[in-house]
Design a protein around this motif. Structure first.
Motif, PDB file in Angstrom:
ATOM      1  N   MET A  32       8.528 -23.151 -13.268  1.00  0.00           N
ATOM      2  CA  MET A  32       7.583 -22.908 -12.276  1.00  0.00           C
ATOM      3  C   MET A  32       6.486 -21.807 -12.680  1.00  0.00           C
ATOM      4  SD  MET A  32      10.223 -22.966  -8.901  1.00  0.00           S
ATOM      5  CE  MET A  32       8.876 -23.117  -7.610  1.00  0.00           C
ATOM      6  N   PHE A  33       5.417 -21.885 -12.065  1.00  0.00           N
ATOM      7  CA  PHE A  33       4.196 -21.326 -12.589  1.00  0.00           C
ATOM      8  C   PHE A  33       3.417 -20.757 -11.168  1.00  0.00           C
ATOM      9  CE2 PHE A  33       4.284 -23.355 -16.567  1.00  0.00           C
ATOM     10  CZ  PHE A  33       4.937 -24.458 -16.382  1.00  0.00           C
ATOM     11  N   TRP A  34       2.818 -19.838 -11.376  1.00  0.00           N
ATOM     12  CA  TRP A  34       1.989 -19.186 -10.547  1.00  0.00           C
ATOM     13  C   TRP A  34       0.361 -19.181 -11.128  1.00  0.00           C
ATOM     14  CZ3 TRP A  34       1.495 -19.162  -5.465  1.00  0.00           C
ATOM     15  CH2 TRP A  34       2.780 -19.073  -4.783  1.00  0.00           C
ATOM     16  N   LEU A  43      -8.545 -22.127 -13.652  1.00  0.00           N
ATOM     17  CA  LEU A  43      -7.183 -21.937 -13.205  1.00  0.00           C
ATOM     18  C   LEU A  43      -6.615 -20.971 -14.421  1.00  0.00           C
ATOM     19  CD1 LEU A  43      -7.162 -24.558 -11.628  1.00  0.00           C
ATOM     20  CD2 LEU A  43      -4.891 -24.599 -11.775  1.00  0.00           C
ATOM     21  N   ARG A  44      -6.121 -19.663 -13.894  1.00  0.00           N
ATOM     22  CA  ARG A  44      -5.417 -18.832 -14.886  1.00  0.00           C
ATOM     23  C   ARG A  44      -4.088 -18.426 -14.386  1.00  0.00           C
ATOM     24  NH1 ARG A  44      -9.550 -13.808 -14.619  1.00  0.00           N
ATOM     25  NH2 ARG A  44      -9.477 -14.539 -12.326  1.00  0.00           N
ATOM     26  N   LEU A  45      -3.200 -18.508 -15.585  1.00  0.00           N
ATOM     27  CA  LEU A  45      -1.796 -18.514 -15.356  1.00  0.00           C
ATOM     28  C   LEU A  45      -1.441 -16.906 -15.224  1.00  0.00           C
ATOM     29  CD1 LEU A  45       1.203 -19.659 -15.480  1.00  0.00           C
ATOM     30  CD2 LEU A  45       1.028 -19.427 -18.013  1.00  0.00           C
ATOM     31  N   ILE A  46      -0.739 -16.600 -14.053  1.00  0.00           N
ATOM     32  CA  ILE A  46      -0.059 -15.341 -13.750  1.00  0.00           C
ATOM     33  C   ILE A  46       1.085 -15.069 -14.505  1.00  0.00           C
ATOM     34  CG2 ILE A  46       0.203 -13.666 -11.937  1.00  0.00           C
ATOM     35  CD1 ILE A  46      -1.686 -15.286 -10.200  1.00  0.00           C
ATOM     36  N   TYR A  47       2.122 -15.835 -14.025  1.00  0.00           N
ATOM     37  CA  TYR A  47       3.333 -15.818 -14.576  1.00  0.00           C
ATOM     38  C   TYR A  47       3.985 -17.061 -14.550  1.00  0.00           C
ATOM     39  CZ  TYR A  47       4.569 -10.684 -14.390  1.00  0.00           C
ATOM     40  OH  TYR A  47       4.661  -9.199 -14.788  1.00  0.00           O
ATOM     41  N   PHE A  48       5.134 -17.208 -15.496  1.00  0.00           N
ATOM     42  CA  PHE A  48       5.767 -18.552 -15.572  1.00  0.00           C
ATOM     43  C   PHE A  48       7.262 -18.245 -15.492  1.00  0.00           C
ATOM     44  CE2 PHE A  48       7.215 -22.048 -17.829  1.00  0.00           C
ATOM     45  CZ  PHE A  48       7.601 -21.914 -19.155  1.00  0.00           C
ATOM     46  N   SER A  49       7.927 -19.189 -15.197  1.00  0.00           N
ATOM     47  CA  SER A  49       9.487 -18.925 -15.088  1.00  0.00           C
ATOM     48  C   SER A  49      10.005 -20.144 -15.462  1.00  0.00           C
ATOM     49  CB  SER A  49       9.910 -18.726 -13.763  1.00  0.00           C
ATOM     50  OG  SER A  49      11.439 -18.728 -13.858  1.00  0.00           O
ATOM     51  N   TYR A  50      11.031 -20.181 -16.483  1.00  0.00           N
ATOM     52  CA  TYR A  50      11.756 -21.408 -17.313  1.00  0.00           C
ATOM     53  C   TYR A  50      12.938 -21.292 -16.783  1.00  0.00           C
ATOM     54  CZ  TYR A  50      12.697 -17.894 -20.654  1.00  0.00           C
ATOM     55  OH  TYR A  50      12.906 -16.602 -21.332  1.00  0.00           O
ATOM     56  N   ASP A  51      13.481 -20.796 -16.033  1.00  0.00           N
ATOM     57  CA  ASP A  51      14.667 -20.792 -15.491  1.00  0.00           C
ATOM     58  C   ASP A  51      15.029 -19.849 -14.457  1.00  0.00           C
ATOM     59  OD1 ASP A  51      17.861 -21.149 -17.203  1.00  0.00           O
ATOM     60  OD2 ASP A  51      17.440 -21.574 -15.184  1.00  0.00           O
ATOM     61  N   VAL A  52      16.338 -19.841 -13.715  1.00  0.00           N
ATOM     62  CA  VAL A  52      16.545 -18.752 -12.760  1.00  0.00           C
ATOM     63  C   VAL A  52      16.606 -17.445 -13.481  1.00  0.00           C
ATOM     64  CG1 VAL A  52      18.219 -17.891 -11.086  1.00  0.00           C
ATOM     65  CG2 VAL A  52      17.791 -20.420 -11.518  1.00  0.00           C
TER      66      VAL A  52
END
Lengths: 114, 111
Positions: A32-34, A43-52
């Motif tokens: 998931m991405f913000w 678009l600029r990536l703020i944070y990224f999550s690859y798992d819980v």
């Protein structure tokens, strides 16, 4: 049909307020991405999550934090909102690399900080 | 760092005309994505290209990725008002799930 939803389409907050932007996906995606989107900057990536409970800083993490307690939900937190955080915020989700799939985006939240 | 450059930045065409939008990278791309965004809304996925020389079509929109995998074009045939919006290319520079995006091409189609 894939679906990414965001809690608000429009949000108006005052400087110094704590702001929560919520994103939920129903595709059982690991990633998931913000992003934030600003005219002329794309678009600029703020944070990224690859798992819980896992997160990784993107290109512009300053002034933001994130939370991912459940696989389907990824929250963006502005600890103390400032006027330069007025922007369009987009959430996305995807399968891990190598699956030949794309990122799926939510409808966006337009945040105005006064 | 790798960047994607889109051209033109803005395009105004008459309904029925053909048009092309380009996306250029300074480095080889592992995947190239095209999205469309209606004003003030989220991104809608159009197509993904992964192989050099690949071409895909959907309705009146065709996307191509060159052999070197550094440039992609999006071609719209017989444009319609429904094609209006912002077209963005995105790429995965290193196969790590994180995409970079071009700054977008704003398309207007008038009757």
């Amino acid at each position: 049909d894939v679906k990414v939803t965001q809690s608000s389409r429009y949000l108006v907050k005052r400087t110094g307020e704590k702001v929560f932007l919520e994103c939920v996906q129903d595709m059982d995606h690991e990633n998931m991405f913000w992003y934030r989107q600003d005219p002329g900057l794309g678009l600029r990536l703020i944070y990224f999550s690859y798992d819980v409970k896992m997160k990784e800083k993107g290109d512009i993490p300053e002034g933001y934090s994130v939370s991912r307690e459940k696989k389907e939900r990824f929250s963006l937190i502005l600890e103390s909102a400032s006027t330069n955080q007025t922007s369009m915020y987009l959430c996305a989700s995807s399968l891990p690399a190598g699956h030949g799939d794309t990122q799926y985006f939510g409808p966006g939240t337009r945040l105005t900080v006064l | 760092s790798q960047e994607l450059e889109q051209s033109p930045q803005s395009l105004i065409v008459q309904e029925g005309k053909n048009l092309t939008i380009n996306c250029t990278s300074s480095k080889t791309l592992y995947g190239l994505y095209w999205y469309k965004q209606k004003y003030g809304e989220g991104l809608i996925f159009l197509m993904m290209l992964q192989k050099g020389g690949e071409e895909k079509s959907h309705e009146k929109i065709t996307a191509k990725l060159d052999e070197k995998k550094q440039q992609s074009s999006l071609h719209i045939t017989a444009s319609q008002p429904s094609h209006a919006g912002i077209y963005l290319c995105g790429a995965d520079p290193s196969g790590t799930d994180k995409l970079i995006f071009g700054t977008g091409t704003r398309l207007q189609v008038f009757p």
